[in-house]
Design a protein around this motif. Structure first.
Motif, PDB file in Angstrom:
ATOM      1  N   MET A  68       0.844  -1.172   0.000  1.00 49.44           N
ATOM      2  CA  MET A  68       0.000   0.000   0.000  1.00 49.44           C
ATOM      3  C   MET A  68       0.887   1.232   0.000  1.00 49.44           C
ATOM      4  O   MET A  68       1.918   1.251   0.635  1.00 49.44           O
ATOM      5  N   LYS A  69       0.453   2.221  -0.712  1.00 54.96           N
ATOM      6  CA  LYS A  69       1.221   3.452  -0.808  1.00 54.96           C
ATOM      7  C   LYS A  69       0.324   4.631  -0.466  1.00 54.96           C
ATOM      8  O   LYS A  69      -0.756   4.783  -1.034  1.00 54.96           O
ATOM      9  N   TYR A  70       0.784   5.477   0.461  1.00 53.63           N
ATOM     10  CA  TYR A  70       0.021   6.665   0.829  1.00 53.63           C
ATOM     11  C   TYR A  70       0.179   7.738  -0.238  1.00 53.63           C
ATOM     12  O   TYR A  70       1.278   7.984  -0.732  1.00 53.63           O
ATOM     13  N   VAL A  71      -0.929   8.378  -0.596  1.00 51.75           N
ATOM     14  CA  VAL A  71      -0.915   9.536  -1.485  1.00 51.75           C
ATOM     15  C   VAL A  71      -1.871  10.575  -0.914  1.00 51.75           C
ATOM     16  O   VAL A  71      -2.768  10.257  -0.145  1.00 51.75           O
ATOM     17  N   LYS A  72      -1.693  11.820  -1.319  1.00 47.55           N
ATOM     18  CA  LYS A  72      -2.592  12.883  -0.868  1.00 47.55           C
ATOM     19  C   LYS A  72      -3.947  12.718  -1.538  1.00 47.55           C
ATOM     20  O   LYS A  72      -4.049  12.163  -2.631  1.00 47.55           O
ATOM     21  N   PRO A  73      -5.028  13.205  -0.874  1.00 51.84           N
ATOM     22  CA  PRO A  73      -6.383  12.998  -1.400  1.00 51.84           C
ATOM     23  C   PRO A  73      -6.577  13.427  -2.850  1.00 51.84           C
ATOM     24  O   PRO A  73      -7.155  12.674  -3.642  1.00 51.84           O
ATOM     25  N   LEU A  74      -6.101  14.592  -3.236  1.00 53.11           N
ATOM     26  CA  LEU A  74      -6.307  15.052  -4.614  1.00 53.11           C
ATOM     27  C   LEU A  74      -5.549  14.199  -5.619  1.00 53.11           C
ATOM     28  O   LEU A  74      -5.992  14.008  -6.750  1.00 53.11           O
ATOM     29  N   ARG A  75      -4.408  13.690  -5.212  1.00 51.02           N
ATOM     30  CA  ARG A  75      -3.651  12.826  -6.119  1.00 51.02           C
ATOM     31  C   ARG A  75      -4.383  11.508  -6.328  1.00 51.02           C
ATOM     32  O   ARG A  75      -4.403  10.974  -7.442  1.00 51.02           O
ATOM     33  N   LEU A  76      -4.989  10.977  -5.262  1.00 50.07           N
ATOM     34  CA  LEU A  76      -5.744   9.732  -5.395  1.00 50.07           C
ATOM     35  C   LEU A  76      -6.882   9.904  -6.394  1.00 50.07           C
ATOM     36  O   LEU A  76      -7.090   9.069  -7.276  1.00 50.07           O
ATOM     37  N   LEU A  77      -7.601  11.012  -6.297  1.00 50.12           N
ATOM     38  CA  LEU A  77      -8.688  11.284  -7.232  1.00 50.12           C
ATOM     39  C   LEU A  77      -8.146  11.492  -8.643  1.00 50.12           C
ATOM     40  O   LEU A  77      -8.677  10.945  -9.614  1.00 50.12           O
ATOM     41  N   GLY A  78      -7.069  12.255  -8.768  1.00 55.03           N
ATOM     42  CA  GLY A  78      -6.463  12.494 -10.083  1.00 55.03           C
ATOM     43  C   GLY A  78      -6.005  11.216 -10.747  1.00 55.03           C
ATOM     44  O   GLY A  78      -6.222  11.013 -11.938  1.00 55.03           O
ATOM     45  N   ASP A  79      -5.392  10.338  -9.969  1.00 56.15           N
ATOM     46  CA  ASP A  79      -4.938   9.054 -10.515  1.00 56.15           C
ATOM     47  C   ASP A  79      -6.115   8.207 -10.979  1.00 56.15           C
ATOM     48  O   ASP A  79      -6.038   7.526 -11.999  1.00 56.15           O
ATOM     49  N   ALA A  80      -7.218   8.255 -10.222  1.00 59.00           N
ATOM     50  CA  ALA A  80      -8.398   7.482 -10.606  1.00 59.00           C
ATOM     51  C   ALA A  80      -8.973   8.003 -11.917  1.00 59.00           C
ATOM     52  O   ALA A  80      -9.426   7.231 -12.762  1.00 59.00           O
ATOM     53  N   LEU A  81      -8.933   9.312 -12.102  1.00 56.73           N
ATOM     54  CA  LEU A  81      -9.491   9.901 -13.318  1.00 56.73           C
ATOM     55  C   LEU A  81      -8.595   9.689 -14.532  1.00 56.73           C
ATOM     56  O   LEU A  81      -9.059   9.704 -15.669  1.00 56.73           O
TER      57      LEU A  81
END
Length: 136
Positions: free
Chosen positions: A1-14
């Motif tokens: 598991m890798k921690y990322v900031k909330p906006l990056r998680l959403l950006g990666d999903a998109l």
């Protein structure tokens, strides 16, 4: 598991090259239970999914459950409720941190990204939202 900031998680999903972006799996970690919620395909609304019993002896089983949920719901990341701020109990912070560390040690979710989401005042907000939506 890798921690990322909330906006990056959403950006990666998109950014994924699929017709529908991945969903998010929400975790509400407590001493005895872990509440689960899954987002809709557009990641706008999360709906309750289930509650898992939390014991030190079943972290491996929980990790397997999370693996299955990641596959079946096309989950692109975990959103973990986190008690930020000084008003919250330090024990709650330790509980969440220990759970995530135990989950990481299983190495069953090593390709899954996760982030923390501020859950301060979420119960108050839910109550207020419920009261304001009632017809007069």
């Amino acid at each position: 598991m890798k921690y990322v900031k909330p906006l990056r998680l959403l950006g990666d999903a998109l950014k994924t090259k699929v017709s529908v972006p991945g969903r998010f799996l929400g975790l509400d970690v407590g001493d005895k239970y872990v509440g689960l919620a899954v987002s809709d395909p557009s990641n706008m609304i999360a709906s309750p999914l289930s509650v898992l019993l939390r014991k030190k002896t079943n972290i491996d089983l929980m990790a397997t459950d999370f693996q299955n949920l990641v596959k079946s719901f096309s989950v692109s990341g975990l959103v973990v409720g986190y008690p930020f701020g000084k008003l919250n109990n330090v024990e709650d912070v330790v509980t969440v941190n220990l759970f995530i560390e135990e989950l990481r040690k299983t190495e069953k979710l090593k390709d899954v990204k996760y982030t923390y989401w501020d859950e301060r005042l979420s119960s108050k907000f839910k109550r207020r939202q419920c009261w304001t939506s009632l017809p007069l």
